[in-house]
Design an enzyme around this catalytic site. Structure first.
Site, short mmCIF file in Angstrom:
data_model
loop_
_atom_site.label_atom_id
_atom_site.label_comp_id
_atom_site.label_asym_id
_atom_site.label_seq_id
_atom_site.Cartn_x
_atom_site.Cartn_y
_atom_site.Cartn_z
N LYS A 204 0.80 -1.18 0.03
CA LYS A 204 -0.06 -0.05 -0.26
C LYS A 204 0.87 1.32 0.00
O LYS A 204 2.08 1.29 0.39
CB LYS A 204 -0.95 -0.16 1.27
N ARG A 239 -4.20 -9.82 4.91
CA ARG A 239 -4.41 -9.66 3.45
C ARG A 239 -3.17 -9.39 2.57
O ARG A 239 -2.69 -8.48 2.72
CB ARG A 239 -5.55 -8.98 3.17
N1 HH2 Z 1 -7.54 -3.50 0.41
C1 HH2 Z 1 -7.70 -3.60 -1.10
C2 HH2 Z 1 -8.96 -4.33 -1.63
N2 HH2 Z 1 -9.89 -5.08 -0.44
N3 HH2 Z 1 -10.30 -5.59 1.60
C3 HH2 Z 1 -9.97 -5.66 2.91
N4 HH2 Z 1 -10.79 -6.35 3.84
N5 HH2 Z 1 -8.79 -4.92 3.37
C4 HH2 Z 1 -8.01 -4.17 2.43
O1 HH2 Z 1 -7.21 -3.80 3.08
C5 HH2 Z 1 -8.32 -4.14 1.21
C6 HH2 Z 1 -9.50 -5.04 0.74
C7 HH2 Z 1 -6.76 -2.77 -1.82
O2 HH2 Z 1 -6.00 -3.76 -2.65
P1 HH2 Z 1 -5.69 -4.51 -3.93
O3 HH2 Z 1 -7.04 -5.53 -4.00
O4 HH2 Z 1 -4.60 -5.22 -3.96
O5 HH2 Z 1 -5.93 -3.43 -4.94
P2 HH2 Z 1 -7.08 -3.18 -5.84
O6 HH2 Z 1 -8.31 -2.37 -4.99
O7 HH2 Z 1 -6.86 -1.77 -6.65
O8 HH2 Z 1 -7.50 -4.24 -6.72
#
Ligand code: HH2
Length: 258
Positions: A204, A239
C-alpha cells in the site's frame, strides 16, 4: 488471505489477472504457499477508481471462484455488491469481504444474513472515487473504531450473526499515510471491539511514503515489516499479495518468539 485481483486496473500491476486461468493458477499457488483463504475481487478499489457494473464484476469473479472452491480452497469474495455476493456464494465462496462494510448496497446485509456466512466489515468513508477527500480526522483510531462499531450494529440489526463478523480498519481507504500509521499503532483499540481483526497493508501507498518507493510492486520488504507489526498489535488475518514470503516471515518471527 491471498489476493487474487481479476481486474485490469488494480493499483499493483503485478497483481492484475484478467485471464480467468491465470487467476485460478494464482489462487492455487497461494493455497500451496500457505494461504488459508483466497480473496477474489473483480473491482479495483484504489483511490479514484471507477465503479465496475455488478454484471461485469460477476463475469470476472464467478469462474475463478467456482474453480478454486471446487479444488477445496476457502474462497472469499471481495465485493460491495449484493448480487455479486450472492453469485459468488452460489459458486462456492464461503466468506464475504466488503470494503464498504455492507453500506454500499442496501441488499448486502440481507444476503450475508441469509447465507449465515462470515463477513469482513472494513472501514472507509465515501467511495473509492471520493474517499481521499474524506481523510480528515481529529483522532483517527477513535473515529475508525466508532464508525466500525456502527457498521457492526447495523449488520447485526439486519440479521448478521456477531460470531461471523471480522473487522478491518481499512489501511489506505480514506486515510493519508499518517492515518494508516496511526491506525496500525493503535490497532489494539480496534482489537478491543472483540472481533477478529483483518489487516491489509500489502504494497500500500503508506509503505511507499515511508520508504520513498513509488512502484507498488517493489514494496515487499515494507509489506512484510508492516504485516509483522500488525500481528504484534493483534491482527489475526493478513490480506497479502506475496503469500509465500509472508508465511515464511511469520514462521520465522513466531518461532523466534516461542
Ligand atoms: N484492500 C484492497 C482491497 N480489498 N479488503 C480488505 N478487507 N482490506 C483491505 O485492506 C483491502 C481490501 C486494496 O488492495 P488490492 O485488492 O490489492 O487493490 P485494488 O483494490 O486496486 O484491486
Amino acid at each position: 488471505m491471498g489476493i487474487v485481483n481479476v481486474t485490469p486496473d488494480s493499483f499493483s500491476d503485478g497483481s492484475r489477472r484478467t485471464d480467468p486461468q491465470d487467476a485460478i493458477a494464482a489462487g492455487l499457488a497461494m493455497a500451496a504457499d500457505g494461504a488459508d483463504i483466497v480473496d477474489v475481487g473483480g473491482e479495483s478499489t484504489r483511490p479514484g477508481a471507477a465503479p465496475v457494473p455488478p454484471g461485469v464484476e460477476q463475469e470476472r469473479v464467478v469462474p475463478p471462484i467456482r474453480a478454486l472452491a471446487a479444488a477445496g480452497l476457502c474462497v472469499s469474495v471481495d465485493t460491495r455488491n449484493a448480487s455479486t455476493m450472492a453469485a459468488a456464494l452460489a459458486a462456492g465462496a464461503r466468506i464475504v469481504n466488503d470494503v464498504s462494510a455492507l453500506a454500499h448496497d442496501e441488499h448486502a446485509a440481507g444476503v450475508v444474513a441469509e447465507h449465515a456466512c462470515p463477513v469482513v466489515l472494513m472501514h472507509m468513508r465515501g467511495t473509492p472515487a471520493t474517499m481521499n477527500a474524506q481523510a480528515v480526522y481529529r483522532d483517527v483510531v477513535a473515529e475508525v473504531r466508532a464508525e466500525l462499531s456502527r457498521r457492526i450494529e447495523s449488520a447485526v440489526q439486519a440479521g448478521v450473526r456477531p460470531e461471523q463478523i471480522a473487522v478491518d480498519p481499512g489501511i489506505g481507504f480514506a486515510k493519508q499515510a499518517a492515518h494508516s500509521k496511526a491506525v496500525l499503532r493503535g490497532l489494539p483499540k480496534i482489537v478491543r471491539l472483540g472481533y477478529p481483526v483483518l489487516v491489509g497493508v500489502s504494497r500500500k501507498s503508506f509503505i511507499g511514503a515511508i520508504s520513498n518507493e513509488p512502484d507498488a510492486d517493489r514494496r515487499l520488504g515494507g509489506s512484510l515489516a508492516a504485516a509483522l507489526f500488525a500481528v504484534l498489535r493483534g491482527a489475526s488475518i493478513l490480506r497479502v499479495h506475496d503469500v509465500r514470503e509472508t508465511v515464511q516471515a511469520l514462521r520465522v518471527w513466531q518461532t523466534l518468539f516461542e
